[in-house]
Design an enzyme around this catalytic site. Structure first.
Site: not given
Ligand code: NAI
Length: 336
Positions: A124, A171, A205, A229
């Site tokens: 972002y 991740k 995940d 988010d």
């Protein structure tokens, strides 16, 4: 000491839910004054800017705001007002407490999670360009200073609230450098700030799967901007939806409080939006100001109306936004 609270009503359902929160504050007797300010799509039409300079100046001065959601055009148009506000005031920590409320029928009854999200960098950063026709690059900016700052905040938060575990979603198996840095900073801040609190690391995940399978195993969640988010909306779904979850955007020099939901154009102007997320955000604001009694009364009233089934349509009830807010406000006014 009386405080002035900047009030941004926002777009869509924003004016409806912030009016309900305002009524609750007025009933609480807290010595606070509202300063209404413009921001969002409506402000762009009136003042030619989604955040007029007068709004920025007022927040700079008073350092605290309650904000309704603002509309952001998809795939074109102006930069998100939220991203601008968070970057301008360095509101680096998004804090979203997600808890089960008795009376709402959901799959789970024992959710008590706080999502802490880095709020100023990552994907972002808002830096995108076309490298060659047909190829777009969006930069994910990750800094050591930014990662340390949010990790330090998360562990200090967990310690001050008596929380037992911080789980980092990442991740770093794919984004080895960026998320690797985030993870490394989390490990170091854990050692430095609160080694007595458990640190858990999950690839995001798997983390999302674990969340929907058994959310009660989670306590505080820490993650970078984009992941946070998504995951905070997922968490809202565990406890009844976007209408009930409050939020705070915290920086060292200011704080802006707002529900996690957006401007909900599909129900705007109908008087049916759930105001509890906005009212809960007001409670977070009051807690931030040290008005603990008023904050606790508001949280208790939210629990009471939900337990009594006095809720808006998104939760299976029939109340209007105004009626729901009034029930909470009346309960506060009558509290001893
Ligand atoms: P949204 O949160 O506005 O709506 C998603 C769904 O949840 C809709 O079906 C809506 O009716 C429902 N919903 C949301 N809040 C509710 C409430 N209080 N009571 C009952 N139902 C509620 O998300 P969407 O549709 O993706 O975004 C709409 C606009 O809001 C976009 O322009 C987006 O950029 C903006 N947005 C702004 C945010 C902010 O200002 N903090 C946060 C999220 C989105």
């Amino acid at each position: 000491m009386p405080h002035t609270i900047c009030l941004i009503e926002g777009d869509g359902i924003g004016p409806e839910v912030t009016a309900a929160a305002r009524a609750v504050l007025d009933a609480s007797g807290a010595e606070l004054t509202w300063l209404p300010l413009a921001a969002g799509a409506a402000a762009a039409e009136r003042f030619g800017d989604t955040i007029p300079e007068a709004t920025l100046e007022a927040i700079r001065t008073h350092r605290i705001a309650l904000k309704g959601p603002v509309t952001t055009p998809v795939g074109k148009g102006f930069t998100s007002v939220n991203v601008r506000l968070r970057k301008t005031f360095n509101l680096y920590a998004a804090v979203r407490p997600v808890r089960s409320l008795r009376g709402i029928r959901t799959r789970y009854e024992n959710v008590e999670i706080v999502v802490i999200r880095e709020n100023t960098e990552g994907l972002y950063s808002g830096i995108e360009h076309e490298v060659v026709p047909g190829v777009i690059e969006t930069l994910k900016v990750t800094t050591k200073a930014g990662c340390e700052r949010i990790a330090r905040y998360a562990f200090a938060y967990a310690r001050s609230r008596g929380r037992k575990k911080v789980t980092v979603f990442h991740k770093a198996n794919i984004m080895k450098r960026a998320d690797g840095l985030f993870l490394d900073c989390a490990r170091r801040m854990h050692e430095e700030v609160a080694p007595e609190i458990a640190l858990e690391e999950l690839i995001i995940d798997n983390g999302c799967m674990q969340l929907v399978r058994d959310p009660s195993r989670f306590d505080v969640l820490l993650m970078e901007n984009y992941n946070g988010d998504m995951v905070s909306d997922l968490c809202a779904g565990l406890v009844g939806g976007l209408g009930v979850v409050p939020g705070a955007n915290i920086g060292d020099e200011g704080a802006i409080f707002e529900a996690v939901h957006g401007s909900a154009p599909d129900i705007a102007g109908k008087g049916i939006a759930n105001p509890l997320g906005a009212i809960g955000s007001l409670a977070l604001l009051l807690r931030h100001l040290g008005e603990l009694g008023a904050a606790e009364r508001i949280d208790a009233e939210i629990e009471r109306v939900v337990r009594a089934g006095q809720v808006t349509r998104d939760l299976g009830g029939t109340l209007s936004t105004e009626a729901c807010g009034k029930l909470v406000a009346d309960g506060i006014a009558q509290a001893p």
